[in-house]
Design an enzyme around this catalytic site. Sequence first.
Site, PDB file in Angstrom:
ATOM      1  N   HIS A  36       2.730   7.705 -12.458  1.00 44.75           N
ATOM      2  CA  HIS A  36       2.438   6.342 -11.993  1.00 44.75           C
ATOM      3  C   HIS A  36       1.618   5.573 -13.033  1.00 44.75           C
ATOM      4  CE1 HIS A  36       4.304   6.621  -8.048  1.00 44.75           C
ATOM      5  NE2 HIS A  36       3.902   7.883  -8.042  1.00 44.75           N
ATOM      6  N   GLY A 117      14.508  14.038  -7.391  1.00 46.77           N
ATOM      7  CA  GLY A 117      13.325  13.755  -8.198  1.00 46.77           C
ATOM      8  C   GLY A 117      13.429  14.211  -9.645  1.00 46.77           C
ATOM      9  N   SER A 119      15.618  12.742 -11.693  1.00 49.08           N
ATOM     10  CA  SER A 119      16.184  11.580 -12.386  1.00 49.08           C
ATOM     11  C   SER A 119      17.653  11.729 -12.745  1.00 49.08           C
ATOM     12  CB  SER A 119      15.391  11.264 -13.649  1.00 49.08           C
ATOM     13  OG  SER A 119      14.149  10.777 -13.305  1.00 49.08           O
ATOM     14  N   ASP A 165      11.786   7.574 -17.088  1.00 53.07           N
ATOM     15  CA  ASP A 165      12.932   8.466 -16.898  1.00 53.07           C
ATOM     16  C   ASP A 165      14.012   8.226 -17.955  1.00 53.07           C
ATOM     17  OD1 ASP A 165      11.402   8.976 -14.685  1.00 53.07           O
ATOM     18  OD2 ASP A 165      12.694   7.883 -13.301  1.00 53.07           O
TER      19      ASP A 165
HETATM   20  C1  GLA Z   1       9.578   7.452 -10.709  1.00 53.21           C
HETATM   21  C2  GLA Z   1       9.923   6.260 -11.595  1.00 53.21           C
HETATM   22  C3  GLA Z   1       9.185   6.360 -12.924  1.00 53.21           C
HETATM   23  C4  GLA Z   1       7.687   6.560 -12.701  1.00 53.21           C
HETATM   24  C5  GLA Z   1       7.451   7.709 -11.713  1.00 53.21           C
HETATM   25  C6  GLA Z   1       5.996   7.892 -11.382  1.00 53.21           C
HETATM   26  O1  GLA Z   1      10.065   8.637 -11.263  1.00 53.21           O
HETATM   27  O2  GLA Z   1      11.315   6.237 -11.840  1.00 53.21           O
HETATM   28  O3  GLA Z   1       9.429   5.206 -13.685  1.00 53.21           O
HETATM   29  O4  GLA Z   1       7.083   5.398 -12.253  1.00 53.21           O
HETATM   30  O5  GLA Z   1       8.178   7.531 -10.519  1.00 53.21           O
HETATM   31  O6  GLA Z   1       5.302   8.345 -12.506  1.00 53.21           O
END
Ligand code: GLA
Length: 374
Positions: A36, A117, A119, A165
Amino acid sequence: MRETERRAAEAYRATFGEEPEVIASAPGRVNIIGEHTDYNGGFVLPCAVEHRVAVAAGRGGDGLYSADFEERRPTGGGEDSSWADYPRGVAWALGEAGYEVGGFRAAFAGNVPLGGGLSSSAAIEAATALALDGLFGLGVDKKQLAVLCMKAENEFVGVQSGIMDQYASLLCEAGSALLVDCRSLEAESVPLDLEAAGLALLICDTRVERGLADTAYNDRRKTCEEAARILGIKELRNASEADLQRLSGEELKRARHVISENGRVMEAVRSLRARDYEGLGRLMYASHRSLRDDYEVSTEELDAFVELAREAGAPGARLTGAGFGGCAIALIPPEAADDLARTTTRAFAERGFTEPAFYKSLPAAGAEVLKAQT
Ligand code: GLA
């Protein structure tokens, strides 16, 4: 060629009756530390995982085929809230940036767990971006491609994620983590040779996902913007610990996490350069506590895994990604990983949680483009 790349090429041949011109693939990611912080202009330290999405593509015609969903959708024609919006969004973002992307056909195959989670969306975007860059000879560098992938995600798909990501998927290197300064968008590889240290990453997928489209993620972003506004700065990246005295309530807690987390990323980089994995691990546990207590994005499941990892003697563990479900990671000797997975599965069952899934990985290679074999 990897198995995913071979499957994408086969799906292309079977669907479109000819050889693909380009094959590309891109990985999912975990974030080692720096959570974050990306949308606050701060630092992140992700690494790519061994799970990838591959695409085989050719110029002309129309059609996007997913070997995993066994489903064909049009390349053009606007969004339809399906997986096909990711490749369409990337083509759209390239066009918006002034690059000439003609008609194309593509087939996809992947093994990044969906919505877990890791990506998977950044992986499909990154693979598409590299494939289109190769197909149409655009010559766009990977950083710029990552920015355009984020634009696709934010504006075409409509999910307000940060830059982490897409950067991770495109720019990570095997055996390394990627330090990204999310304000300047500079990035550099930092050695993360877990194998040499006798460690691996155990990923615990709680299979509880609330998704970034949910209000909780956007709420956190808004509170950070509000904290920056109160402090009279552009982003929390510019705030220091002394500034915290001028905040209260939620703004104080969220800002305290962001400021301390940025510090932990820089310390983690120092630990990694010194091959100090115990030091890195302590920072990971501290990051988890901060995400749990100050940022309030953890869940009972994520906390339980991190606690069990600590009891099992893992040097480090923390939730990774946005939180609110999703995944946690532990640094652990590979021979102890199966035990931790078993203990966790048992503990989750006893507490009435959803059965988790586990993946093991070492820091893997980022996105790559391969010329098709004819
Ligand atoms: C998700 C978002 C990222 C980042 C994280 C928290 O994965 O896609 O861009 O903000 O949350 O670190």
